[in-house]
Design a protein around this motif. Structure first.
Motif, PDB file in Angstrom:
ATOM      1  N   PRO A 214      58.258  33.646  43.154  1.00 21.73           N
ATOM      2  CA  PRO A 214      59.348  34.588  43.434  1.00 21.73           C
ATOM      3  C   PRO A 214      59.056  36.015  43.003  1.00 21.73           C
ATOM      4  O   PRO A 214      59.450  36.966  43.679  1.00 21.73           O
ATOM      5  N   ALA A 215      58.359  36.201  41.880  1.00 23.74           N
ATOM      6  CA  ALA A 215      58.103  37.541  41.360  1.00 23.74           C
ATOM      7  C   ALA A 215      57.260  38.392  42.301  1.00 23.74           C
ATOM      8  O   ALA A 215      57.258  39.625  42.196  1.00 23.74           O
ATOM      9  N   CYS A 233      67.464  27.948  44.734  1.00 26.46           N
ATOM     10  CA  CYS A 233      66.202  28.388  44.136  1.00 26.46           C
ATOM     11  C   CYS A 233      66.393  29.205  42.870  1.00 26.46           C
ATOM     12  O   CYS A 233      65.423  29.745  42.340  1.00 26.46           O
ATOM     13  N   LEU A 234      67.604  29.288  42.387  1.00 32.27           N
ATOM     14  CA  LEU A 234      67.886  30.128  41.224  1.00 32.27           C
ATOM     15  C   LEU A 234      67.108  29.667  39.990  1.00 32.27           C
ATOM     16  O   LEU A 234      66.567  30.476  39.240  1.00 32.27           O
ATOM     17  N   GLU A 235      67.038  28.372  39.782  1.00 32.36           N
ATOM     18  CA  GLU A 235      66.316  27.856  38.616  1.00 32.36           C
ATOM     19  C   GLU A 235      64.828  28.177  38.715  1.00 32.36           C
ATOM     20  O   GLU A 235      64.188  28.546  37.722  1.00 32.36           O
ATOM     21  N   GLY A 238      64.325  31.731  37.803  1.00 30.99           N
ATOM     22  CA  GLY A 238      64.529  31.948  36.376  1.00 30.99           C
ATOM     23  C   GLY A 238      63.344  31.560  35.520  1.00 30.99           C
ATOM     24  O   GLY A 238      63.171  32.075  34.419  1.00 30.99           O
ATOM     25  N   HIS A 239      62.515  30.645  36.031  1.00 27.89           N
ATOM     26  CA  HIS A 239      61.358  30.193  35.261  1.00 27.89           C
ATOM     27  C   HIS A 239      60.081  30.966  35.592  1.00 27.89           C
ATOM     28  O   HIS A 239      59.021  30.657  35.059  1.00 27.89           O
ATOM     29  N   ASP A 240      60.187  31.974  36.466  1.00 26.10           N
ATOM     30  CA  ASP A 240      59.006  32.752  36.841  1.00 26.10           C
ATOM     31  C   ASP A 240      58.689  33.762  35.739  1.00 26.10           C
ATOM     32  O   ASP A 240      59.475  34.682  35.487  1.00 26.10           O
ATOM     33  N   SER A 245      61.952  43.312  34.745  1.00 27.52           N
ATOM     34  CA  SER A 245      63.318  43.530  34.281  1.00 27.52           C
ATOM     35  C   SER A 245      64.197  44.011  35.433  1.00 27.52           C
ATOM     36  O   SER A 245      65.383  43.646  35.512  1.00 27.52           O
ATOM     37  N   TYR A 246      63.622  44.816  36.346  1.00 27.40           N
ATOM     38  CA  TYR A 246      64.401  45.285  37.497  1.00 27.40           C
ATOM     39  C   TYR A 246      64.789  44.114  38.392  1.00 27.40           C
ATOM     40  O   TYR A 246      65.934  44.022  38.870  1.00 27.40           O
ATOM     41  N   GLN A 247      63.834  43.213  38.640  1.00 27.27           N
ATOM     42  CA  GLN A 247      64.140  42.043  39.463  1.00 27.27           C
ATOM     43  C   GLN A 247      65.214  41.185  38.810  1.00 27.27           C
ATOM     44  O   GLN A 247      66.128  40.699  39.473  1.00 27.27           O
ATOM     45  N   HIS A 248      65.112  41.004  37.492  1.00 30.03           N
ATOM     46  CA  HIS A 248      66.121  40.236  36.767  1.00 30.03           C
ATOM     47  C   HIS A 248      67.507  40.848  36.968  1.00 30.03           C
ATOM     48  O   HIS A 248      68.488  40.136  37.196  1.00 30.03           O
TER      49      HIS A 248
END
Length: 261
Positions: A214-215, A233-235, A238-240, A245-248
């Motif tokens: 995802p990143a 696909c949220l989980e 989250g584990h990537d 920080s912008y993507q988060h």
């Protein structure tokens, strides 16, 4: 290392055989120690003159890419071309990645990147990520489809999960390599304005994100996913470990929107 430096030729050869039989501990050494150790072996085996032959390369096993750059650049080109499957499975420092990229583009190997075809890309495989950005941009857009990019990411991940890849790159090297992967994806899938032939930017599905981290995608592409696909696909996102920080921040805003809906 000071002790190893005193090894006799027979003792150094015994150590070489031990590492070849079980390379795990060698791969866990700091990069500098790996290079120093292989440098000593190379000197004892008189590898500093002429071509880096197939016999010499194979005699070092997993340690071969850690020989000094001045020796590696002289690797036998015939051996290189005929044994790409073997070479693809090994570990390379940043400087060796640059040398592999140079060798791949030599006229006697695969030639200029602009002339590569589908067969070439299949042979080069994950080594494509070793190329500098300037060379990557010369690859035909028609060849670098979403399917091919997805395959490259899958092959890279398969190597990273293997016995060599899982112990190869340190944190800084891994981050630098991820940036290369990210450029490949974003250049060929329509996210970079520097590419005048860019297709319409792709919005990934949840299935694609299981292949392509995802990143590597722009935050705008991830937040353009349907609410159901995004939630599923949220989980995974989250584990990537490479999400910025912008993507988060952008993903968190999307999470709030989905919950409101």
């Amino acid at each position: 290392m000071s002790t190893i430096n005193k090894f006799s030729t027979s003792e150094m050869n015994a150590l070489r055989q031990l590492v070849i039989q079980d390379p795990r501990h060698f791969l866990m050494l700091p990069r500098k120690k790996q290079e120093l150790l292989v440098d000593k072996m190379g000197q004892r085996m008189s590898m500093y003159t002429g071509v880096f032959t197939e016999e010499e390369f194979r005699s070092l096993g997993v340690m071969a890419p850690f020989i000094v750059d001045e020796v590696f650049i002289h690797v036998d080109r015939g051996f290189f071309i005929d044994n790409l499957d073997l070479l693809l499975g090994l570990c390379y420092s940043t400087s060796k990645m640059d040398l592999v990229a140079r060798i791949l583009q030599e006229p006697a190997v695969f030639g200029p990147v602009k002339n590569w075809n589908q067969t070439t890309l299949s042979q080069v495989d994950r080594f494509l990520f070793f190329l500098p950005e300037s060379s990557v941009q010369d690859i035909s857009m028609a060849l670098m489809t979403l399917g091919h990019v997805e395959k490259l990411f899958m092959m890279q991940r398969r190597w990273e999960d293997g016995p060599v890849g899982s112990r190869c790159l340190n944190k800084n090297e891994r981050m630098a390599f991820f940036v290369k992967q990210q450029f490949v994806l974003q250049f060929f899938l329509g996210f970079l304005s520097i590419n005048p032939l860019s297709p319409t930017p792709v919005v990934p599905t949840c299935e694609i994100l299981r292949s392509i981290t995802p990143a590597a995608w722009p935050a705008s592409s991830l937040t353009s996913m349907s609410s159901s696909a995004f939630s599923n696909c949220l989980e995974l996102m989250g584990h990537d470990p490479f999400l910025s920080s912008y993507q988060h921040k952008q993903l968190l805003q999307k999470v709030k929107q989905v919950r409101v809906i």
